[in-house]
Scaffold this motif. Structure first.
Motif, mmCIF file in Angstrom:
data_model
loop_
_atom_site.group_PDB
_atom_site.id
_atom_site.type_symbol
_atom_site.label_atom_id
_atom_site.label_comp_id
_atom_site.label_asym_id
_atom_site.label_seq_id
_atom_site.Cartn_x
_atom_site.Cartn_y
_atom_site.Cartn_z
ATOM 1 N N ARG A 228 -30.272 11.568 -33.208
ATOM 2 C CA ARG A 228 -31.052 10.322 -33.500
ATOM 3 C C ARG A 228 -30.318 9.381 -34.407
ATOM 4 N N ALA A 229 -29.733 10.001 -35.335
ATOM 5 C CA ALA A 229 -28.821 9.480 -36.400
ATOM 6 C C ALA A 229 -27.664 9.138 -35.783
ATOM 7 N N HIS A 230 -27.087 9.466 -34.776
ATOM 8 C CA HIS A 230 -25.967 9.107 -34.303
ATOM 9 C C HIS A 230 -26.411 7.862 -33.204
ATOM 10 N N LEU A 231 -27.352 7.685 -32.741
ATOM 11 C CA LEU A 231 -27.782 6.389 -32.122
ATOM 12 C C LEU A 231 -27.911 5.297 -33.001
ATOM 13 N N HIS A 232 -28.504 5.685 -34.253
ATOM 14 C CA HIS A 232 -28.658 4.431 -35.262
ATOM 15 C C HIS A 232 -27.282 4.004 -35.759
ATOM 16 N N ALA A 233 -26.348 5.287 -36.058
ATOM 17 C CA ALA A 233 -25.064 4.558 -36.447
ATOM 18 C C ALA A 233 -24.261 3.719 -35.357
ATOM 19 N N LEU A 234 -24.485 4.142 -34.203
ATOM 20 C CA LEU A 234 -23.817 3.433 -33.122
ATOM 21 C C LEU A 234 -24.326 1.817 -32.909
ATOM 22 N N ALA A 235 -25.526 1.746 -33.386
ATOM 23 C CA ALA A 235 -26.148 0.383 -33.319
ATOM 24 C C ALA A 235 -25.698 -0.505 -34.496
ATOM 25 N N ALA A 236 -24.921 0.171 -35.511
ATOM 26 C CA ALA A 236 -24.066 -0.385 -36.561
ATOM 27 C C ALA A 236 -24.803 -1.462 -37.501
ATOM 28 N N ASP A 237 -25.853 -2.181 -37.153
ATOM 29 C CA ASP A 237 -26.460 -2.768 -38.088
ATOM 30 C C ASP A 237 -27.861 -2.139 -38.682
ATOM 31 N N VAL B 262 -40.616 -0.607 -24.406
ATOM 32 C CA VAL B 262 -39.695 -1.516 -24.747
ATOM 33 C C VAL B 262 -39.466 -2.245 -23.357
ATOM 34 N N SER B 263 -39.390 -3.754 -23.312
ATOM 35 C CA SER B 263 -39.453 -4.488 -22.160
ATOM 36 C C SER B 263 -38.294 -3.966 -21.241
ATOM 37 N N VAL C 42 -37.382 0.099 -32.629
ATOM 38 C CA VAL C 42 -36.953 0.096 -31.290
ATOM 39 C C VAL C 42 -35.931 1.510 -30.574
ATOM 40 N N LEU C 43 -34.861 1.881 -31.641
ATOM 41 C CA LEU C 43 -34.103 2.904 -31.587
ATOM 42 C C LEU C 43 -34.865 4.240 -31.630
ATOM 43 N N ASP C 44 -35.745 4.380 -32.697
ATOM 44 C CA ASP C 44 -36.473 5.478 -32.587
ATOM 45 C C ASP C 44 -37.299 5.766 -31.486
ATOM 46 N N ALA C 45 -37.976 4.578 -30.898
ATOM 47 C CA ALA C 45 -38.786 4.997 -29.679
ATOM 48 C C ALA C 45 -37.984 5.321 -28.802
ATOM 49 N N ILE C 46 -36.665 4.769 -28.347
ATOM 50 C CA ILE C 46 -35.630 5.238 -27.204
ATOM 51 C C ILE C 46 -35.282 6.519 -27.598
ATOM 52 N N ALA C 47 -34.940 6.996 -28.776
ATOM 53 C CA ALA C 47 -34.535 8.422 -29.114
ATOM 54 C C ALA C 47 -35.786 9.218 -29.033
#
Length: 277
Positions: free
Chosen positions: A84-93, A50-51, A69-74
Motif C-alpha cells: 500500500r505504501a509502495h502504491l502511494h509512493a508511485l503516485a508521487a504527489d 471509483v468511476s 482513492v489509492l487506499d480504496a484501490i489498495a
C-alpha cells in the motif's frame, strides 16, 4: 533494463496486481470468455468505488489520484501495508504511511562513526543503505556472510551478492526466497527514490548478469524487512539458527543496521567460537 518513471510504474504495478485477483475473490460473479487473467479495469473500479473512467486515467498516468482513492484501490487489490505504501509512493504527489520523500533523512552519518558503532555490537552486524549497498560491517558479520572487505566496492551489495555469488547460494538453504526478497526490497527503494543513479546503475548491471533478477523484477513485488529469523549453512560451523533486528539510526533513516543473535545453544556456541578466532 531501466527503472521506469513513477507515474508509468504506477500503471504497470496496478495492471500487474489486478491480474492476480480473481473476480470471485472480490465478490464478483465468474464469467466465461475472459481474455485476460484477473480483474478487468472496470471491475476493479467498481469494487474500489471509483468511476471506470477515473480509474482508467489513473492507470494511464493521466491524473493525480487522491490518497483516499489509492487506499480504496489498495484495499480492493488486497495489498499489505508495504505494498500500500509502495502504491502511494508511485503516485508521487501523495504519500501513504511512509515519510514524505522530501522529509526523508538521507545518510549523513560519517562512515567512521557507523563502522565504530557496528564494531561494538556483540553479535554479527552490518549496515546497508537504501540501495542495499553494504556500508559497514563488523568482524562477525564478515565471518557470517562473506568477507566484504575483499570485494570490489561496486560488488558490496546484498542484491548483487545474493544473485551472483555461488557461495551465498550455498549459505542460504532457502536461497530463492531470500534472493527474491532482496529484489523486492530494491523495487520498493526504487519507488521511494525515483531517479536515483545508483539504483539505475544496479538494476542495469543485474539485468545483464542474472536471468532470475529479470524474472523477479518483472513481478513488481515489494518487501520491507524489520525483523525475523533465518537459517544458514555456514561452511565451517554448520547449520546456524539466527534471529535478526533491523535498526535505523536517527541521523540516517535510509541506513539499516542488521544485528543478528542466536536462537539456540548450538548457534550461540558457534558464534562464541567465531569471536575467539
Amino acid at each position: 533494463m531501466s527503472v521506469s518513471n513513477p507515474r508509468a510504474e504506477l500503471g504497470a504495478f496496478l495492471r500487474h496486481r489486478r491480474g492476480l485477483v480473481t473476480p470471485q475473490t472480490v465478490g464478483l460473479p465468474a464469467t466465461t470468455g475472459r481474455r485476460v487473467p484477473g480483474l478487468r479495469r472496470e471491475e476493479l473500479a467498481i469494487v474500489s468505488g471509483v468511476s471506470p473512467d477515473h480509474y482508467q486515467r489513473i492507470e494511464q498516468g493521466r491524473v493525480n489520484p487522491s490518497a483516499q482513492v489509492l487506499d480504496a484501490i489498495a484495499t480492493a487489490l488486497g495489498l499489505d501495508d508495504t505494498e500500500r505504501a509502495h502504491l502511494h509512493a508511485l503516485a508521487a504527489d501523495h504519500r501513504g504511511p511512509s515519510a514524505p520523500r522530501h522529509e526523508r533523512k538521507h545518510h549523513n552519518l560519517r562512515k567512521a562513526d557507523l563502522s565504530a558503532l557496528i564494531a561494538n555490537f556483540n553479535g554479527p552486524a552490518f549496515a546497508l543503505n537504501h540501495c542495499r549497498d553494504v556500508l559497514a560491517w563488523n568482524a562477525l558479520g564478515a565471518e557470517l556472510i562473506t568477507d566484504f572487505g575483499a570485494l570490489a566496492v561496486q560488488d558490496r551489495n546484498m542484491v548483487w551478492l545474493m544473485l551472483t555469488d555461488p557461495a551465498l547460494q550455498d549459505l542460504y538453504p532457502d536461497w530463492e526466497t531470500g534472493a527474491r526478497a532482496q529484489v523486492a526490497m530494491l523495487r520498493r527503494a526504487s519507488a521511494l527514490n525515483p531517479g536515483d543513479s545508483r539504483i539505475q546503475q544496479l538494476v542495469g548491471r543485474l539485468s545483464t548478469h542474472s536471468d532470475r533478477f529479470v524474472q523477479w523484477w518483472a513481478l513488481r513485488e515489494v518487501r520491507e524487512k524489520t525483523a525475523g529469523t533465518k537459517t544458514l549453512n555456514h561452511p565451517r560451523l554448520g547449520r546456524l539458527s539466527l534471529a535478526f533486528q533491523v535498526l535505523h539510526p536517527s541521523a540516517a533513516l535510509d541506513v539499516e543496521l542488521f544485528t543478528y543473535y542466536p536462537t539456540d545453544d548450538t548457534t550461540a556456541d558457534a558464534l562464541r567460537a567465531l569471536s575467539a578466532t
